[in-house]
Scaffold this active site. Structure first.
Site, PDB file in Angstrom:
ATOM      1  CG  ASN A  10      -0.479  -0.249   2.507  1.00  0.00           C
ATOM      2  OD1 ASN A  10       0.569  -0.876   2.667  1.00  0.00           O
ATOM      3  ND2 ASN A  10      -1.162   0.235   3.513  1.00  0.00           N
ATOM      4  CD  GLU A  52      -1.663   4.513   4.739  1.00  0.00           C
ATOM      5  OE1 GLU A  52      -1.199   5.346   5.548  1.00  0.00           O
ATOM      6  OE2 GLU A  52      -2.423   3.588   5.076  1.00  0.00           O
ATOM      7  CB  CYS A  71     -11.194  -2.109  -0.405  1.00  0.00           C
ATOM      8  SG  CYS A  71     -10.408  -1.530  -1.925  1.00  0.00           S
ATOM      9  CD  GLU A 131      -5.471  -5.697  -1.864  1.00  0.00           C
ATOM     10  OE1 GLU A 131      -4.849  -4.629  -1.642  1.00  0.00           O
ATOM     11  OE2 GLU A 131      -6.306  -6.170  -1.080  1.00  0.00           O
ATOM     12  CB  CYS A 180      -5.315  -1.198  -2.050  1.00  0.00           C
ATOM     13  SG  CYS A 180      -6.674  -0.409  -1.185  1.00  0.00           S
ATOM     14  CB  CYS A 200      -8.713  -4.158  -4.402  1.00  0.00           C
ATOM     15  SG  CYS A 200      -7.567  -2.826  -4.000  1.00  0.00           S
TER      16      CYS A 200
HETATM   17  N1  THU Z   1      -5.317  -1.628   2.295  1.00  0.00           N
HETATM   18  C1  THU Z   1      -4.730  -2.356   1.328  1.00  0.00           C
HETATM   19  O1  THU Z   1      -3.653  -2.006   0.839  1.00  0.00           O
HETATM   20  N2  THU Z   1      -5.337  -3.491   0.935  1.00  0.00           N
HETATM   21  C2  THU Z   1      -6.474  -3.991   1.488  1.00  0.00           C
HETATM   22  O2  THU Z   1      -6.920  -5.065   1.092  1.00  0.00           O
HETATM   23  C3  THU Z   1      -7.160  -3.265   2.554  1.00  0.00           C
HETATM   24  C4  THU Z   1      -6.605  -1.934   2.874  1.00  0.00           C
HETATM   25  C5  THU Z   1      -4.618  -0.430   2.787  1.00  0.00           C
HETATM   26  C6  THU Z   1      -5.152   0.886   2.361  1.00  0.00           C
HETATM   27  C7  THU Z   1      -4.660   1.795   3.485  1.00  0.00           C
HETATM   28  O3  THU Z   1      -3.334   2.182   3.217  1.00  0.00           O
HETATM   29  C8  THU Z   1      -4.643   0.904   4.700  1.00  0.00           C
HETATM   30  O4  THU Z   1      -4.646  -0.435   4.200  1.00  0.00           O
HETATM   31  C9  THU Z   1      -5.805   1.105   5.632  1.00  0.00           C
HETATM   32  O5  THU Z   1      -7.014   0.926   4.989  1.00  0.00           O
END
Ligand code: THU
Length: 143
Positions: free
Chosen positions: A56, A58, A100, A69, A67, A103
């Protein structure tokens, strides 16, 4: 136990998936998550077995966060992949991480992969179409 899923103790997972899980944990190390502090790693596996990693990424705006994925999917697509047969997502959660909806929809663009959701103890396996039924039907009249 997650309803409807097959759950595996890690010692029982076959070695190919084990290797992908290890790669996803490695990818997680690179996560840029200063806001949530929640690190996620992912790998997607192309039709020919090539593996692409994501973490991820941010953003201060929050909404521009990517994300793990989708970062992995992008890496695969830029390498020419158009079908993914497997996806692994790892995080340190009490129950294996839930990808999510965004994704799931982006994954549905590139096949109906096995999706392994993994924490430190267990892995659960789904098909993407179980996690997101009817992802493509009824849009642009595609089958
Ligand atoms: N996140 C992902 O990278 N993948 C997921 O399947 C769920 C959430 C990340 C997004 C964000 O940076 C952090 O997790 C909190 O939601």
């Amino acid at each position: 136990m997650i309803a409807g899923a097959r759950e595996f103790r890690h010692s029982k997972i076959m070695s190919e998936v084990d290797a992908w899980i290890r790669m996803a944990w490695e990818a997680r190390e690179a996560a840029y998550a200063p806001y949530s502090k929640f690190k996620v790693g992912a790998v997607v596996v192309g039709e020919g077995g090539e593996v692409f990693r994501g973490c991820n990424v941010e953003n201060l705006s929050y909404g521009l966060t990517q994300c793990a994925e989708r970062v992995a999917i992008g890496a695969g697509v830029v390498a020419g992949e158009r079908v993914f047969r497997c996806v692994v997502v790892v995080a340190e959660t009490a129950v294996p991480i839930s990808p999510c909806g965004a994704c799931r929809q982006v994954l549905a663009e590139f096949g109906d992969p096995e999706v392994w959701l993994v924490n430190r103890e267990t892995s659960v396996r789904f098909r993407l179409s179980e996690l997101l039924p009817r992802a493509r039907s009824g849009i642009l009249d595609l089958p």
